[in-house]
Structure formats: C-alpha cells, structure tokens
Design a protein around this motif. Sequence first.
Motif, PDB file in Angstrom:
ATOM      1  N   LEU A   1     -48.850  48.672  10.550  1.00  0.00           N
ATOM      2  CA  LEU A   1     -50.062  49.011  11.305  1.00  0.00           C
ATOM      3  C   LEU A   1     -50.703  50.278  10.745  1.00  0.00           C
ATOM      4  O   LEU A   1     -51.928  50.353  10.573  1.00  0.00           O
ATOM      5  CB  LEU A   1     -49.729  49.183  12.789  1.00  0.00           C
ATOM      6  N   LYS A   2     -49.882  51.277  10.448  1.00  0.00           N
ATOM      7  CA  LYS A   2     -50.431  52.512   9.891  1.00  0.00           C
ATOM      8  C   LYS A   2     -51.113  52.259   8.544  1.00  0.00           C
ATOM      9  O   LYS A   2     -52.211  52.775   8.287  1.00  0.00           O
ATOM     10  CB  LYS A   2     -49.317  53.545   9.733  1.00  0.00           C
ATOM     11  N   LYS A   3     -50.474  51.472   7.704  1.00  0.00           N
ATOM     12  CA  LYS A   3     -51.063  51.171   6.394  1.00  0.00           C
ATOM     13  C   LYS A   3     -52.381  50.433   6.557  1.00  0.00           C
ATOM     14  O   LYS A   3     -53.375  50.733   5.862  1.00  0.00           O
ATOM     15  CB  LYS A   3     -50.079  50.313   5.588  1.00  0.00           C
ATOM     16  N   PHE A   4     -52.418  49.478   7.472  1.00  0.00           N
ATOM     17  CA  PHE A   4     -53.639  48.707   7.704  1.00  0.00           C
ATOM     18  C   PHE A   4     -54.776  49.582   8.198  1.00  0.00           C
ATOM     19  O   PHE A   4     -55.953  49.351   7.868  1.00  0.00           O
ATOM     20  CB  PHE A   4     -53.341  47.601   8.723  1.00  0.00           C
ATOM     21  N   LEU A   5     -54.457  50.613   8.988  1.00  0.00           N
ATOM     22  CA  LEU A   5     -55.490  51.437   9.609  1.00  0.00           C
ATOM     23  C   LEU A   5     -56.044  52.537   8.699  1.00  0.00           C
ATOM     24  O   LEU A   5     -57.065  53.147   9.030  1.00  0.00           O
ATOM     25  CB  LEU A   5     -54.944  52.080  10.888  1.00  0.00           C
ATOM     26  N   VAL A   6     -55.407  52.775   7.580  1.00  0.00           N
ATOM     27  CA  VAL A   6     -55.850  53.867   6.698  1.00  0.00           C
ATOM     28  C   VAL A   6     -57.343  53.767   6.348  1.00  0.00           C
ATOM     29  O   VAL A   6     -58.071  54.765   6.421  1.00  0.00           O
ATOM     30  CB  VAL A   6     -54.984  53.927   5.422  1.00  0.00           C
TER      31      VAL A   6
ATOM     32  N   ASN B   1     -54.081  61.526   5.219  1.00  0.00           N
ATOM     33  CA  ASN B   1     -54.354  60.096   5.120  1.00  0.00           C
ATOM     34  C   ASN B   1     -53.395  59.253   5.944  1.00  0.00           C
ATOM     35  O   ASN B   1     -53.359  58.035   5.784  1.00  0.00           O
ATOM     36  CB  ASN B   1     -54.292  59.644   3.654  1.00  0.00           C
ATOM     37  N   VAL B   2     -52.618  59.867   6.799  1.00  0.00           N
ATOM     38  CA  VAL B   2     -51.669  59.137   7.650  1.00  0.00           C
ATOM     39  C   VAL B   2     -52.244  59.025   9.051  1.00  0.00           C
ATOM     40  O   VAL B   2     -52.410  60.038   9.740  1.00  0.00           O
ATOM     41  CB  VAL B   2     -50.297  59.844   7.698  1.00  0.00           C
ATOM     42  N   PRO B   3     -52.570  57.820   9.507  1.00  0.00           N
ATOM     43  CA  PRO B   3     -53.103  57.679  10.867  1.00  0.00           C
ATOM     44  C   PRO B   3     -52.073  58.101  11.908  1.00  0.00           C
ATOM     45  O   PRO B   3     -50.899  57.759  11.810  1.00  0.00           O
ATOM     46  CB  PRO B   3     -53.398  56.178  10.976  1.00  0.00           C
ATOM     47  N   ARG B   4     -52.514  58.840  12.897  1.00  0.00           N
ATOM     48  CA  ARG B   4     -51.664  59.197  14.046  1.00  0.00           C
ATOM     49  C   ARG B   4     -51.913  58.158  15.135  1.00  0.00           C
ATOM     50  O   ARG B   4     -53.026  58.031  15.626  1.00  0.00           O
ATOM     51  CB  ARG B   4     -52.001  60.596  14.551  1.00  0.00           C
ATOM     52  N   ILE B   5     -50.861  57.426  15.505  1.00  0.00           N
ATOM     53  CA  ILE B   5     -51.004  56.307  16.427  1.00  0.00           C
ATOM     54  C   ILE B   5     -50.251  56.581  17.726  1.00  0.00           C
ATOM     55  O   ILE B   5     -49.070  56.943  17.714  1.00  0.00           O
ATOM     56  CB  ILE B   5     -50.474  55.009  15.801  1.00  0.00           C
TER      57      ILE B   5
ATOM     58  N   HIS C   1     -43.994  47.861   4.973  1.00  0.00           N
ATOM     59  CA  HIS C   1     -44.438  48.893   4.046  1.00  0.00           C
ATOM     60  C   HIS C   1     -43.493  50.086   4.125  1.00  0.00           C
ATOM     61  O   HIS C   1     -43.007  50.446   5.205  1.00  0.00           O
ATOM     62  CB  HIS C   1     -45.858  49.364   4.379  1.00  0.00           C
ATOM     63  N   ASN C   2     -43.242  50.701   2.990  1.00  0.00           N
ATOM     64  CA  ASN C   2     -42.503  51.958   2.981  1.00  0.00           C
ATOM     65  C   ASN C   2     -43.399  53.030   3.599  1.00  0.00           C
ATOM     66  O   ASN C   2     -44.513  53.252   3.114  1.00  0.00           O
ATOM     67  CB  ASN C   2     -42.132  52.335   1.542  1.00  0.00           C
ATOM     68  N   PRO C   3     -42.948  53.691   4.678  1.00  0.00           N
ATOM     69  CA  PRO C   3     -43.815  54.686   5.325  1.00  0.00           C
ATOM     70  C   PRO C   3     -44.344  55.750   4.379  1.00  0.00           C
ATOM     71  O   PRO C   3     -45.454  56.258   4.561  1.00  0.00           O
ATOM     72  CB  PRO C   3     -42.903  55.305   6.399  1.00  0.00           C
ATOM     73  N   THR C   4     -43.588  56.069   3.330  1.00  0.00           N
ATOM     74  CA  THR C   4     -44.044  57.108   2.404  1.00  0.00           C
ATOM     75  C   THR C   4     -45.205  56.629   1.549  1.00  0.00           C
ATOM     76  O   THR C   4     -45.914  57.431   0.956  1.00  0.00           O
ATOM     77  CB  THR C   4     -42.898  57.563   1.484  1.00  0.00           C
ATOM     78  N   ASP C   5     -45.411  55.289   1.508  1.00  0.00           N
ATOM     79  CA  ASP C   5     -46.529  54.765   0.732  1.00  0.00           C
ATOM     80  C   ASP C   5     -47.859  54.955   1.442  1.00  0.00           C
ATOM     81  O   ASP C   5     -48.921  54.784   0.841  1.00  0.00           O
ATOM     82  CB  ASP C   5     -46.333  53.265   0.463  1.00  0.00           C
ATOM     83  N   ASN C   6     -47.810  55.284   2.732  1.00  0.00           N
ATOM     84  CA  ASN C   6     -49.050  55.392   3.495  1.00  0.00           C
ATOM     85  C   ASN C   6     -49.902  56.575   3.083  1.00  0.00           C
ATOM     86  O   ASN C   6     -51.111  56.585   3.277  1.00  0.00           O
ATOM     87  CB  ASN C   6     -48.743  55.515   5.000  1.00  0.00           C
TER      88      ASN C   6
ATOM     89  N   ASP D   1     -46.333  57.652  16.536  1.00  0.00           N
ATOM     90  CA  ASP D   1     -46.453  59.109  16.674  1.00  0.00           C
ATOM     91  C   ASP D   1     -46.353  59.524  18.133  1.00  0.00           C
ATOM     92  O   ASP D   1     -45.975  60.653  18.442  1.00  0.00           O
ATOM     93  CB  ASP D   1     -47.785  59.566  16.075  1.00  0.00           C
ATOM     94  N   GLY D   2     -46.674  58.599  19.022  1.00  0.00           N
ATOM     95  CA  GLY D   2     -46.485  58.791  20.451  1.00  0.00           C
ATOM     96  C   GLY D   2     -46.280  57.433  21.087  1.00  0.00           C
ATOM     97  O   GLY D   2     -46.801  56.422  20.597  1.00  0.00           O
ATOM     98  N   TYR D   3     -45.503  57.388  22.175  1.00  0.00           N
ATOM     99  CA  TYR D   3     -45.221  56.109  22.840  1.00  0.00           C
ATOM    100  C   TYR D   3     -45.175  56.356  24.343  1.00  0.00           C
ATOM    101  O   TYR D   3     -44.452  57.238  24.813  1.00  0.00           O
ATOM    102  CB  TYR D   3     -43.885  55.536  22.360  1.00  0.00           C
ATOM    103  N   LEU D   4     -45.961  55.577  25.100  1.00  0.00           N
ATOM    104  CA  LEU D   4     -45.986  55.683  26.547  1.00  0.00           C
ATOM    105  C   LEU D   4     -45.958  54.286  27.154  1.00  0.00           C
ATOM    106  O   LEU D   4     -46.626  53.369  26.668  1.00  0.00           O
ATOM    107  CB  LEU D   4     -47.246  56.402  27.028  1.00  0.00           C
ATOM    108  N   ALA D   5     -45.170  54.126  28.222  1.00  0.00           N
ATOM    109  CA  ALA D   5     -45.129  52.883  28.975  1.00  0.00           C
ATOM    110  C   ALA D   5     -45.548  53.183  30.408  1.00  0.00           C
ATOM    111  O   ALA D   5     -45.052  54.146  31.008  1.00  0.00           O
ATOM    112  CB  ALA D   5     -43.722  52.276  28.933  1.00  0.00           C
TER     113      ALA D   5
END
Length: 301
Positions: free
Chosen positions: A110-115, A15-19, A3-8, A45-49
């Motif tokens: 994933l972001k599009k699916f979670l909207v 309307n943009v999920p923060r993940i 998906h194009n991120p701008t379509d989210n 939006d954040g990444y931790l290992a």
Amino acid sequence: QIHNPTDNNNNNNNNVPRILCLVYTYPKMRQLQRTQALTWGWQCDGYLAFSTESIPQLGVINLTHVGDESYDNMWQKVRSIWMYVYAHYLEEYDFFHLGGDDLFVLVANLKKFLVPFLNQTDAVYLGQWIPLPGSNDKYYVSGGPGYTLNQVALKRLVTEVLPKCRVGTRASYEDRLVSQCFREMNITGGDTRNYDTGEQRYHDVGPSHLYTFRSTTTTTGGRGSFHARTAAYWERLSFPNQSGIMVGPKHELQAADAYSVSFHDIYHPLYMARLHSILYPETCPSTTPLGRALRYEQGDC
C-alpha cells in the motif's frame, strides 16, 4: 508478493507515505481485531480500531455515534470515525485507510502504491470499483478492502460533505454513501488497477475466493451473485492504458495484481494468522506475540 519496505524511499524519508490504518469493530470480534493488530496493524504508521470499548494496548477506542451500535447503522459510525480522525490526526499522516475487522492490508505494498500520490493538492480517494445496483456503468468505491483518503480528501469529507449529505440516514452501506456524497462534490474514486494489466489491487474478497469465483450475468440474490456480477463488471472495463479495449476475464492468479494491497472477508483469527505466516515466514511460531496470543485462544497457528 510483498515490496521490501526499504524500496519505498531509497533512504529518503520524504518519499515514504505516512499511513493511519483505521478499523471499525465491536466487542464480539475482539479476538479477530487483536489478531489484526498483531499481524499487519502494527506495520502501519498508526493503527486505530473503533468499538464500544477501549483497549489501549491494541489501539481500540470507544467512540460514540448517533443511533445504535449495529451493522445497519454503520453510516453513522463511519461518520463519527472520520470526524474523530480529522479532529485529532489530520496533520500527522499523509493517507488514511478505513475498513472493517475482517480486513487484511499488505502495508508495504500500500505504501509503495501511494508514493505517486504524495503531495497532491487535489483530493485523493482510492479503492476498488463496485457496480452500483441496477447499473452497468456507474460504480462506488467498496468498503470491504478499505478505501484510502489523502489529507485533502479527509478535510473536504469532514468540512464540506458530512455536514450536509445524508446526515440523519441510518444505513449499513456506508461505502456507497461516501462515494455518493463525494460525487456531489465532484470527487470520484481513482482507478487503482494495474496500469498495464488491469488486475485489481484492492480486493473485496479473500484470496481463496478470488482464485475460484467466476463472473455471471445472473440477477439472483445473495453474496455469491454480488461478487459474480462484480467480476462481470470488471471484465467490461477498459484497460487503464488502452481506452476502448476491454480487460476481459481475469481468473486465478491473474485476478489479482502481484503486489495487491488489501483483502476482505478474512473472517477468522487463524485465517488472518495463516495469511501473515505465508507472507512473512517464521513470524508466527509459538514464541512470538502473535503465536502466543493465538495458541492461548485457538491452538497453534
């Protein structure tokens, strides 16, 4: 497809999920986790290992937990991860996606699916259904492709579930235990398949395996048998939009939704980099950070 991120959001940030993307790892897999961070991790939006060492520039945190650092004690490691995330990041993100260092997430998908799940007041717990051993109809949510929680589910997990469910257990199958403990609170994994086709969005295997394997009713052991029996379970499921009508076999390209959100068993840095370069052409030449990192360790990507 991506998906194009701008379509989210159609330019509406509300309307943009923060993940927040979360990964469990250990030092031996440092290069794979590094490639993960450089390919898809930074798109979250954040990444931790979570490991036994800290590498701030790659989002790696040294997080202690009860018991030893081993695959057979993964349940205790995951318990610590969720408690840490709840304590530090609950209000900063809408969703939290947890998996291993061999996980590949298509973040825009994933972001599009979670909207549609934004602003829900009930617990949201999403992933791929896997049949419980010895059962034809009961399932748990697989940890391979990662599973996704909203704020409500994370809060209930840490404040209601973890303090009293399998607290002292030492086990590798953390995903089954999360599902079991959630079920005791009447929280079950949502159906993440394509509503019309029944195709899967979260995948417990990599793309090449997904394209080639077939279902079977064999009871012999082994990882291959596990995946084949799982595929047979998926065939027996009804279409999400047509109760009582089985999906049936889904092979090759029909085995995956066109806008899938995650894959598992991406076990080598070059495999992960290759997927990234296919999805995002011209992002892996030797002049990019990813290209330089992989050329230094493995040769050209």
